[in-house]
Design an enzyme around this catalytic site. Structure first.
Site, PDB file in Angstrom:
ATOM      1  N   LYS A 199       0.838  -1.211   0.000  1.00  0.00           N
ATOM      2  CA  LYS A 199       0.000   0.000   0.000  1.00  0.00           C
ATOM      3  C   LYS A 199       0.862   1.245   0.000  1.00  0.00           C
ATOM      4  CE  LYS A 199      -2.108   1.794   4.104  1.00  0.00           C
ATOM      5  NZ  LYS A 199      -1.588   3.131   4.194  1.00  0.00           N
ATOM      6  N   ASN A 200       1.844   1.283   0.924  1.00  0.00           N
ATOM      7  CA  ASN A 200       2.588   2.530   1.112  1.00  0.00           C
ATOM      8  C   ASN A 200       3.590   2.817  -0.003  1.00  0.00           C
ATOM      9  OD1 ASN A 200       1.103   2.963   3.356  1.00  0.00           O
ATOM     10  ND2 ASN A 200       2.722   2.539   4.841  1.00  0.00           N
ATOM     11  N   CYS A 207      -5.669   7.927   9.203  1.00  0.00           N
ATOM     12  CA  CYS A 207      -5.923   7.225  10.458  1.00  0.00           C
ATOM     13  C   CYS A 207      -5.870   8.190  11.641  1.00  0.00           C
ATOM     14  CB  CYS A 207      -4.862   6.158  10.661  1.00  0.00           C
ATOM     15  SG  CYS A 207      -5.174   4.675   9.716  1.00  0.00           S
ATOM     16  N   ARG A 242      -0.519  14.702  13.414  1.00  0.00           N
ATOM     17  CA  ARG A 242       0.297  14.417  12.232  1.00  0.00           C
ATOM     18  C   ARG A 242       0.542  15.720  11.489  1.00  0.00           C
ATOM     19  NH1 ARG A 242      -1.964   9.066   9.377  1.00  0.00           N
ATOM     20  NH2 ARG A 242       0.175   8.358   9.285  1.00  0.00           N
ATOM     21  N   ASP A 302       3.565   0.376  12.342  1.00  0.00           N
ATOM     22  CA  ASP A 302       2.380  -0.225  11.718  1.00  0.00           C
ATOM     23  C   ASP A 302       2.161  -1.683  12.116  1.00  0.00           C
ATOM     24  OD1 ASP A 302       1.784   2.148  10.513  1.00  0.00           O
ATOM     25  OD2 ASP A 302       2.348   1.544   8.479  1.00  0.00           O
ATOM     26  N   ARG A 317      -9.009  -0.449   4.008  1.00  0.00           N
ATOM     27  CA  ARG A 317      -8.091   0.571   3.473  1.00  0.00           C
ATOM     28  C   ARG A 317      -6.738  -0.047   3.140  1.00  0.00           C
ATOM     29  NH1 ARG A 317      -6.960   5.235   7.263  1.00  0.00           N
ATOM     30  NH2 ARG A 317      -5.526   5.573   5.548  1.00  0.00           N
TER      31      ARG A 317
END
Ligand code: UD1
Length: 416
Positions: A22-23, A115, A120, A304, A396
């Site tokens: 994903k990232n 999230c 952030r 994560d 997600r």
């Protein structure tokens, strides 16, 4: 809003195929905005964050086709204003700032969402862009950045190795005038994927994976085809699910070197690990040992995987301790974990878990992506039925979670 119904306990066994990261995929999609023509990305995971990013790209003027794991992106004329609702639902959309500033000389983005795992701020992104000559203003809820005469190379030292800022500044710099140096850059493997993709488009970037990244600006970029690297966090989640349920099995199509921090932790818990090419096998020991861990930027233990690791700690014999240093509010899921019977005490950024505990299935609420994954892992080890609401958070970042877990012998299904 959906939920997952899990019937436990079960001892997971077998093989599971890991998808594209994903990232990485999200950043590669954004990087395509810097080029021109038809791109093809392979091994793109079918997760909602990727679909949201596809919408962001289309709103900017790109054309996206996504079939099976293959994504085609066509980039011609672009505009620089992103729709608010898309950015609010996913923080990674702030990554369009660098590429669009570089391409168009302006960009407007809503303040991002993502999230709910702590403050952030964007200061590292914004200060980097400012050092490259951009002017940035806040217009209500929207950030407006301009560089009408183009960005120029700069020597930038980050106060913290932010993953997103490293990628954003890298992307801004590939079309800037002169050389940009990013010091104290993040070293996550996904950044090396972005570097390789940019270079395949004609950029000149070196140093990804180290603390210093150098980018020599070029006049323009073309297009490229690329295969997204495997998702180390998805792989880690399945390894921890196998371990927590006392099972044994294999994650396939991974890059084991990216998982070293987790593998070291899991070995210290007494698990047997075997690495064979792009496969990692784990076998849970009779008695899981407790651990002490601190999350840190790569190559440290990944934040994560912190919630899933805490789920595993509930089955370890003794007191485990985990300190979170990357995000300041990533323990929200502990309330839900305790409903299953976990004994977990939080003090500031440290959680102590006493195990082993017999967990009992119940109704749970997933508050964010990785918290949701941790609740599923714990529910698999719990006696009886768990209903985990908030499947949209899990979707997600995990493709076909229920299919992959069922393949390992779990009793899990999706309910509306
Ligand atoms: C990325 C990952 C996320 C992962 C995180 C850390 C994506 C889409 N997401 O998020 O899954 O958990 O890396 O590995 O790739 N910070 C600032 N100022 C800034 C930027 C960040 O203070 O300008 C802080 C954040 O608040 C956070 C820490 O730095 O506390 C790490 O953030 P960062 O590395 O930027 O994570 P993301 O890129 O958002």
């Amino acid at each position: 809003m959906g939920a997952f119904l899990v019937e436990g306990p079960c001892r997971l066994q077998g093989e599971v195929q890991i998808g594209g990261a994903k990232n990485s995929a999200l950043k590669l999609m954004v990087a395509a905005l810097l080029g021109q023509g038809a791109f093809c990305l392979e091994n793109v995971p079918h997760i909602t964050d990727v679909c949201t990013m596809a919408e962001v790209l289309e709103s900017l003027g790109a054309r996206v086709r996504f079939n099976a794991q293959r994504m085609e992106i066509e980039v011609n004329a672009l505009q620089g204003r992103t729709p608010e609702h898309l950015v609010k639902s996913m923080r990674a959309s702030v990554q369009v700032m660098g590429p669009l500033l570089a391409r168009l000389g302006w960009v407007e983005v809503a303040l991002p969402g993502g999230c709910a795992i702590g403050r952030r701020p964007l200061d590292i992104h914004l200060s980097g862009l400012q050092q490259m000559g951009a002017s940035i203003a806040l217009n209500g809820e929207r950030l407006v950045a301009r560089a009408p005469r183009g960005l120029r190379g700069a020597d930038i030292t980050f106060r913290y190795p932010s993953v997103g800022a490293t990628e954003n500044i890298m992307m801004a710099a590939v079309l800037a005038k002169g050389e940009t140096v990013i010091r104290n850059a993040a070293r996550e493997p996904e950044i090396a994927d972005v570097q390789a993709f940019l270079n395949a488009m004609g950029a000149r970037v070196t140093g990804a994976g180290t603390e210093v990244i150098r980018i020599e600006g070029v006049g323009e970029l073309g297009c490229a085809n690329f295969v997204v690297m495997p998702d180390r966090i998805e792989a880690g989640t399945y390894l921890l699910a196998l371990l927590t349920t006392g099972g044994a099995g294999t994650v396939c199509s991974v890059r084991p070197e990216h998982l070293s921090p987790l593998l070291n932790a899991v070995r210290s818990m007494g698990a047997e690990i075997a690495v064979d090419g792009d496969r990692i096998s784990v076998a849970a020991p009779k008695r899981l040992r407790p651990f002490g861990l601190v999350t840190r930027p790569y190559p440290g233990f990944p934040t994560d995987l912190q919630p899933q690791m805490v789920a595993a700690a509930t089955q370890a014999h003794g007191r485990s301790e985990l300190r979170e240093t990357v995000f300041d509010q990533r323990f929200g899921y502990l309330t839900e974990l305790r409903k299953l019977g976990a004994v977990a005490r939080q003090k500031g950024q440290v959680v102590a878990i006493h195990g082993p505990t017999k967990l009992h299935g119940t109704r749970l609420e997933a508050g964010d992506l990785r918290a949701g994954a941790a609740l599923v892992v714990a529910a698999l080890a719990a006696e009886g039925q768990s209903l985990i609401h908030g499947s949209q958070h899990i979707d997600r970042g995990y493709e076909a979670l229920e299919r992959k877990l069922s393949g390992l012998g779990a009793r899990i299904r999706r309910v509306e």
